[in-house]
Design a protein around this motif. Structure first.
Motif, mmCIF file in Angstrom:
data_model
loop_
_atom_site.group_PDB
_atom_site.id
_atom_site.type_symbol
_atom_site.label_atom_id
_atom_site.label_comp_id
_atom_site.label_asym_id
_atom_site.label_seq_id
_atom_site.Cartn_x
_atom_site.Cartn_y
_atom_site.Cartn_z
ATOM 1 N N GLU A 130 0.803 -1.287 0.220
ATOM 2 C CA GLU A 130 0.004 0.050 -0.283
ATOM 3 C C GLU A 130 0.818 1.358 -0.079
ATOM 4 O O GLU A 130 1.826 1.409 0.762
ATOM 5 C CB GLU A 130 -0.734 -0.153 1.315
ATOM 6 N N GLU A 131 0.610 2.279 -0.867
ATOM 7 C CA GLU A 131 1.343 3.432 -1.033
ATOM 8 C C GLU A 131 0.855 4.548 0.002
ATOM 9 O O GLU A 131 -0.308 4.499 0.218
ATOM 10 C CB GLU A 131 1.306 3.791 -2.410
ATOM 11 N N ASP A 132 1.747 5.039 0.536
ATOM 12 C CA ASP A 132 1.416 6.193 1.348
ATOM 13 C C ASP A 132 0.812 7.297 0.506
ATOM 14 O O ASP A 132 1.351 7.871 -0.508
ATOM 15 C CB ASP A 132 2.491 7.017 2.404
ATOM 16 N N LEU A 133 -0.374 8.198 0.630
ATOM 17 C CA LEU A 133 -1.021 8.907 -0.049
ATOM 18 C C LEU A 133 -0.372 10.373 0.369
ATOM 19 O O LEU A 133 -0.436 10.801 1.803
ATOM 20 C CB LEU A 133 -2.414 9.125 0.090
ATOM 21 N N VAL A 134 -0.126 11.076 -0.623
ATOM 22 C CA VAL A 134 0.447 12.548 0.069
ATOM 23 C C VAL A 134 -0.602 13.707 -0.694
ATOM 24 O O VAL A 134 -0.424 13.743 -1.915
ATOM 25 C CB VAL A 134 2.019 12.983 -0.504
ATOM 26 N N PHE A 135 -0.847 14.698 0.195
ATOM 27 C CA PHE A 135 -2.026 15.397 -0.172
ATOM 28 C C PHE A 135 -1.189 16.803 -0.413
ATOM 29 O O PHE A 135 -0.650 17.170 0.684
ATOM 30 C CB PHE A 135 -3.085 15.643 0.666
ATOM 31 N N ARG A 136 -1.130 17.360 -1.361
ATOM 32 C CA ARG A 136 -0.571 18.698 -1.530
ATOM 33 C C ARG A 136 -1.695 19.955 -1.614
ATOM 34 O O ARG A 136 -2.500 19.620 -2.582
ATOM 35 C CB ARG A 136 0.382 18.863 -2.692
ATOM 36 N N TYR A 137 -1.471 20.834 -0.947
ATOM 37 C CA TYR A 137 -2.298 21.986 -0.886
ATOM 38 C C TYR A 137 -1.763 23.261 -1.395
ATOM 39 O O TYR A 137 -0.667 23.650 -0.655
ATOM 40 C CB TYR A 137 -3.000 22.206 0.457
ATOM 41 N N ASN A 138 -2.157 23.865 -2.723
ATOM 42 C CA ASN A 138 -1.306 25.020 -3.028
ATOM 43 C C ASN A 138 -2.574 26.229 -3.163
ATOM 44 O O ASN A 138 -3.271 26.031 -3.984
ATOM 45 C CB ASN A 138 -0.857 24.858 -4.288
ATOM 46 N N ARG A 139 -2.414 27.278 -2.175
ATOM 47 C CA ARG A 139 -3.452 28.051 -2.388
ATOM 48 C C ARG A 139 -3.494 28.825 -3.590
ATOM 49 O O ARG A 139 -4.680 29.254 -3.893
ATOM 50 C CB ARG A 139 -3.350 29.048 -0.899
ATOM 51 N N GLU A 140 -2.513 29.359 -4.103
ATOM 52 C CA GLU A 140 -2.594 30.193 -5.398
ATOM 53 C C GLU A 140 -3.023 29.550 -6.448
ATOM 54 O O GLU A 140 -3.642 29.897 -7.148
ATOM 55 C CB GLU A 140 -0.983 30.757 -5.552
ATOM 56 N N GLU A 141 -2.857 28.048 -6.501
ATOM 57 C CA GLU A 141 -3.282 27.270 -7.677
ATOM 58 C C GLU A 141 -4.829 27.239 -7.424
ATOM 59 O O GLU A 141 -5.591 27.263 -8.472
ATOM 60 C CB GLU A 141 -2.574 25.954 -7.666
ATOM 61 N N ARG A 142 -5.400 26.917 -6.319
ATOM 62 C CA ARG A 142 -6.745 26.966 -6.165
ATOM 63 C C ARG A 142 -7.488 28.038 -6.285
ATOM 64 O O ARG A 142 -8.474 28.193 -6.924
ATOM 65 C CB ARG A 142 -7.029 26.601 -4.819
ATOM 66 N N LEU A 143 -6.905 29.372 -5.800
ATOM 67 C CA LEU A 143 -7.458 30.776 -6.163
ATOM 68 C C LEU A 143 -7.345 31.160 -7.619
ATOM 69 O O LEU A 143 -8.488 31.933 -8.198
ATOM 70 C CB LEU A 143 -6.543 31.750 -5.244
ATOM 71 N N LYS B 21 -13.989 35.597 -8.980
ATOM 72 C CA LYS B 21 -13.580 37.059 -8.798
ATOM 73 C C LYS B 21 -13.789 37.705 -7.579
ATOM 74 O O LYS B 21 -13.018 37.988 -6.835
ATOM 75 C CB LYS B 21 -13.989 38.014 -9.848
ATOM 76 N N ILE B 22 -14.879 37.280 -7.094
ATOM 77 C CA ILE B 22 -15.252 37.807 -5.704
ATOM 78 C C ILE B 22 -14.512 37.079 -4.480
ATOM 79 O O ILE B 22 -14.008 37.505 -3.519
ATOM 80 C CB ILE B 22 -16.787 37.675 -5.438
ATOM 81 N N VAL B 23 -14.271 35.604 -4.855
ATOM 82 C CA VAL B 23 -13.349 35.006 -3.766
ATOM 83 C C VAL B 23 -11.881 35.417 -3.831
ATOM 84 O O VAL B 23 -11.238 35.454 -2.934
ATOM 85 C CB VAL B 23 -13.416 33.526 -4.109
ATOM 86 N N GLN B 24 -11.262 35.576 -5.235
ATOM 87 C CA GLN B 24 -9.896 36.254 -5.297
ATOM 88 C C GLN B 24 -9.852 37.536 -4.670
ATOM 89 O O GLN B 24 -8.939 37.793 -3.662
ATOM 90 C CB GLN B 24 -9.719 36.265 -6.665
#
Length: 200
Positions: free
Chosen positions: A18-31, A36-39
């Protein structure tokens, strides 16, 4: 013994590691893909509207809702002032007005018969002849409680006068909330309804 008891930890159901899952969170990419109102919110460029009236007219939807509420309010006022009032009526050219109130364990009711308007008096209505012939106005009063049960009746009459005159009666207060008066004047009839006002 259950089937899954033999599966070693760290292995998938098919026997592989079983492989360990790695979650990557990039705020700039998500935004970048956000509206536009959220940005603007995250960039701190949003200036909230201050003041009650400014908020009410800030957007097209807010202006529409404010206009709708204002129109509803105006309609309610017009209906309440100019709508039909069951305590008022007209018969034989006379304006009739019923009122009722409770005081000291009794309910008092009266029909006020207003003086004829000048326009009727001027058109050979013959009010003097009616007064001379001692023509009368009569009212049958009915008293009702909260359950709609008839609690009492009374009949009153009076000679027609040139000025305003009254037909009055009273009844013991058995939690009476409504009075109905059937008035007959010069062969014409009118029915009036009034709620009982409570006086201390």
């Amino acid at each position: 013994m259950a089937f899954y008891d033999n599966i070693p930890e760290g292995r998938s159901a098919d026997g592989g590691e079983e492989e360990d899952l790695v979650f990557r969170y990039n705020r700039e990419e998500r935004l970048k893909s956000a509206p536009k109102i959220v940005q603007d919110y995250y960039a701190g460029r949003m200036n909230p509207t201050k003041g009650l009236f400014k908020v009410l007219v800030a957007t097209k939807f807010n202006r529409f809702m404010l206009l709708t509420v204002a129109l509803c309010f105006v309609v309610v006022l017009i209906v309440s002032f100019f709508g039909s009032r069951p305590s008022l009526a007209t018969a034989a050219g006379f304006e009739l007005e019923l009122s009722a109130f409770s005081y000291d364990e009794s309910v008092y009711a009266q029909v006020k018969i207003h003086a004829l308007k000048k326009s009727l008096n001027d058109k050979n209505f013959g009010i003097e002849k009616i007064i001379e012939d001692k023509k009368a106005a009569a009212a049958a009063f009915s008293f009702y409680d909260a359950d709609g049960q008839l609690c009492g009746k009374a009949q009153k009459s009076a000679f027609i006068e040139k000025n305003a005159f009254f037909l009055r009666t009273n009844s013991p207060d058995y939690d009476i909330i409504k009075v109905v008066a059937d008035v007959e004047i010069l062969g014409q009839k009118a029915s009036l309804v009034s709620k009982v006002a409570r006086k201390q």
